[in-house]
Design a protein around this motif. Structure first.
Motif, PDB file in Angstrom:
ATOM      1  N   ARG A 207       0.834  -1.201   0.000  1.00 23.81           N
ATOM      2  CA  ARG A 207       0.000   0.000   0.000  1.00 23.81           C
ATOM      3  C   ARG A 207       0.870   1.251   0.000  1.00 23.81           C
ATOM      4  O   ARG A 207       1.951   1.279   0.605  1.00 23.81           O
ATOM      5  N   SER A 238      -1.532   0.745  -4.364  1.00 19.13           N
ATOM      6  CA  SER A 238      -2.332   1.960  -4.238  1.00 19.13           C
ATOM      7  C   SER A 238      -2.557   2.227  -2.753  1.00 19.13           C
ATOM      8  O   SER A 238      -2.263   1.376  -1.915  1.00 19.13           O
ATOM      9  N   PHE A 240      -5.306   2.256  -1.138  1.00 23.46           N
ATOM     10  CA  PHE A 240      -6.388   1.453  -0.574  1.00 23.46           C
ATOM     11  C   PHE A 240      -6.436   0.095  -1.259  1.00 23.46           C
ATOM     12  O   PHE A 240      -6.100  -0.034  -2.434  1.00 23.46           O
ATOM     13  N   SER A 243      -8.486  -0.503  -4.902  1.00 23.43           N
ATOM     14  CA  SER A 243      -8.888   0.803  -5.425  1.00 23.43           C
ATOM     15  C   SER A 243      -7.686   1.504  -6.034  1.00 23.43           C
ATOM     16  O   SER A 243      -6.543   1.301  -5.598  1.00 23.43           O
ATOM     17  N   HIS A 244      -7.945   2.357  -7.021  1.00 25.67           N
ATOM     18  CA  HIS A 244      -6.882   3.147  -7.649  1.00 25.67           C
ATOM     19  C   HIS A 244      -6.909   4.600  -7.180  1.00 25.67           C
ATOM     20  O   HIS A 244      -6.211   5.446  -7.736  1.00 25.67           O
ATOM     21  N   ARG A 245      -7.709   4.896  -6.167  1.00 23.39           N
ATOM     22  CA  ARG A 245      -7.818   6.280  -5.691  1.00 23.39           C
ATOM     23  C   ARG A 245      -6.495   6.780  -5.117  1.00 23.39           C
ATOM     24  O   ARG A 245      -5.785   6.054  -4.448  1.00 23.39           O
ATOM     25  N   ASP A 246      -6.212   8.041  -5.367  1.00 25.14           N
ATOM     26  CA  ASP A 246      -5.002   8.668  -4.835  1.00 25.14           C
ATOM     27  C   ASP A 246      -5.288   9.365  -3.508  1.00 25.14           C
ATOM     28  O   ASP A 246      -6.432   9.654  -3.158  1.00 25.14           O
ATOM     29  N   THR A 247      -4.207   9.623  -2.781  1.00 26.34           N
ATOM     30  CA  THR A 247      -4.248  10.426  -1.561  1.00 26.34           C
ATOM     31  C   THR A 247      -3.177  11.494  -1.682  1.00 26.34           C
ATOM     32  O   THR A 247      -2.385  11.507  -2.632  1.00 26.34           O
ATOM     33  N   SER A 250       0.170   9.642  -1.902  1.00 21.13           N
ATOM     34  CA  SER A 250       0.483   8.994  -3.182  1.00 21.13           C
ATOM     35  C   SER A 250       0.766  10.025  -4.270  1.00 21.13           C
ATOM     36  O   SER A 250       1.624   9.809  -5.141  1.00 21.13           O
ATOM     37  N   PRO A 268      -0.785   0.642 -10.515  1.00 25.19           N
ATOM     38  CA  PRO A 268      -1.870   0.672  -9.527  1.00 25.19           C
ATOM     39  C   PRO A 268      -2.145  -0.718  -8.970  1.00 25.19           C
ATOM     40  O   PRO A 268      -1.685  -1.728  -9.504  1.00 25.19           O
ATOM     41  N   TYR A 269      -2.937  -0.725  -7.905  1.00 21.53           N
ATOM     42  CA  TYR A 269      -3.290  -1.966  -7.215  1.00 21.53           C
ATOM     43  C   TYR A 269      -3.588  -3.087  -8.198  1.00 21.53           C
ATOM     44  O   TYR A 269      -4.358  -2.920  -9.142  1.00 21.53           O
TER      45      TYR A 269
END
Length: 384
Positions: A207, A238, A240, A243-247, A250, A268-269
């Motif tokens: 992660r 990733s 999460f 999920s491919h969402r960024d923070t 990241s 990505p994940y």
């Protein structure tokens, strides 16, 4: 004579089986089917998932699934279903508060708590008083490393005599080294397809969160690439699960990498079913975690794949990676300098990589297979 009935209660975060599950679900996915059915009758309780029936089977083990958006309702539903099963033992996975809730419904049933990290015993998730009550309500507490055992004992000294270490494992039939029959050709094709034929691939798998330490790798990459122009840092993961969402973190990592595009690749994940191929195609695995890593399944997965591992000298990792034998352990206080030195040494010496990779595979076969984990679990139960 009836065999003991064992109910494994998963957190309800991810369905089983699922390529998106965390390591907590993975432990039960691989452990429960390996219990000797002549000695135990296991059953898994978990959450519902898209495309999965309410009742299913995994390796011959019955799975019952329930909605888990509301965790209290989830535990109630699991408890109601377990009354029909009448378990001899309930094992709660990584959620101490579930022990309290289930103890009220099953006052005379043996309950074990299995902890895979220190996350859910921290103050963010549970008060110290509730943690003490939870551990008091458990008959035994399983932890995945001696480090986590010491950590829990320091937090709740009165529970120290309940703690037992159960090291985790890896599926050595799925994670194979390149010198196995067929694996060498597969590695060649994977590297060719990805354009890695002339690259030395340093792999991070996990992660993208601060405590995994990816920023340290990007910080040393300019110097590493200057000394070794063929190096490629591949970052698979990733923030999460699934999920491919960024923070913010990241995105910060991607900004750090902009000037080094030829030497870094973000992937990505990926589903867990695809993970073995990423290890097989790499040359070196890196696990630069901050203090607090209880075990790190990624270490044994990399070692099973014949890779030398450069990891932090923290937590339970020191029980897995043998410094100077199966890879290198680096000190958090001098993280970046030691990462640069140890990774550089492995890039320069293919023979050293091969020797350490073979030693890692041997160590996994001897100590860290899921079958060994299952056998150790059954021995713990039968010892009483």
């Amino acid at each position: 004579m009836a065999v003991p009935r064992v109910a494994f209660v998963t957190p309800g975060s991810f369905a089983i089986p699922s390529p998106k599950g965390s390591s907590v679900e993975r432990v039960i996915e691989y452990l429960a089917p390996r219990l000797d059915r002549r000695r135990f009758e296991p059953r898994i309780y978990g959450r519902t998932g898209r495309g999965l029936s309410r009742v299913g089977s995994l390796g011959g083990v019955r799975i019952e699934r329930f909605p888990a958006a509301d965790k209290k309702a989830y535990v109630r539903a699991v408890g109601t279903a377990m009354r029909k099963f009448r378990p001899t033992l309930i094992q709660v996975e990584n959620r101490p508060l579930y022990v309290l809730r289930l103890r009220r419904r099953f006052p005379r049933t043996k309950i074990w708590l299995s902890l895979q990290s220190k996350t859910f015993i921290g103050k963010r998730y549970i008060s110290r008083s509730a943690l003490k009550r939870s551990l008091a309500a458990a008959d035994r507490v399983l932890v995945n490393s001696h480090w986590l055992r010491r950590t829990v004992a320091e937090m709740v000294p009165e529970a120290a005599d309940k703690l037992r270490v159960l090291h985790l494992g890896v599926d050595i039939d799925r994670f194979r080294p390149p010198d196995d029959p067929g694996s060498g050709e597969r590695r060649r094709r994977l590297r060719e397809d990805r354009g890695w034929t002339d690259r030395t691939v340093v792999l991070f798998m996990g992660r993208l969160i601060p405590r995994k330490g990816v920023h340290h790798l990007l910080a040393i990459l300019p110097k590493l690439a200057e000394a070794h122009p063929d190096v490629l840092l591949v970052i698979v993961g990733s923030p999460f699960y699934g999920s491919h969402r960024d923070t913010a973190y990241s995105l910060r990592l991607k900004r750090m990498a902009r000037a080094m595009k030829r030497h870094v690749l973000f992937v990505p994940y990926v589903p867990y079913t695809k993970v073995p191929d990423w290890f097989l195609a790499a040359d070196i695995a890196v696990v630069p975690s901050k203090p607090g890593e209880a075990f790190g399944l990624v270490n044994v997965e990399a070692m099973a794949s014949g890779l030398p591992v450069v990891a932090s000298r923290v937590g339970g990792i020191v029980e897995v990676v043998e410094d100077g034998e199966t890879g290198y352990l680096v000190n958090p206080a001098n993280m970046e300098a030691e990462l640069l030195d140890r990774i550089g040494a492995l890039i320069r010496d293919p023979e050293l990589r091969s020797r350490m990779g073979a030693a890692g595979r041997k160590r996994v076969e001897e100590k860290f297979t899921w079958q060994r984990t299952a056998e150790a679990w059954m021995e713990l139960y039968e010892r009483g």
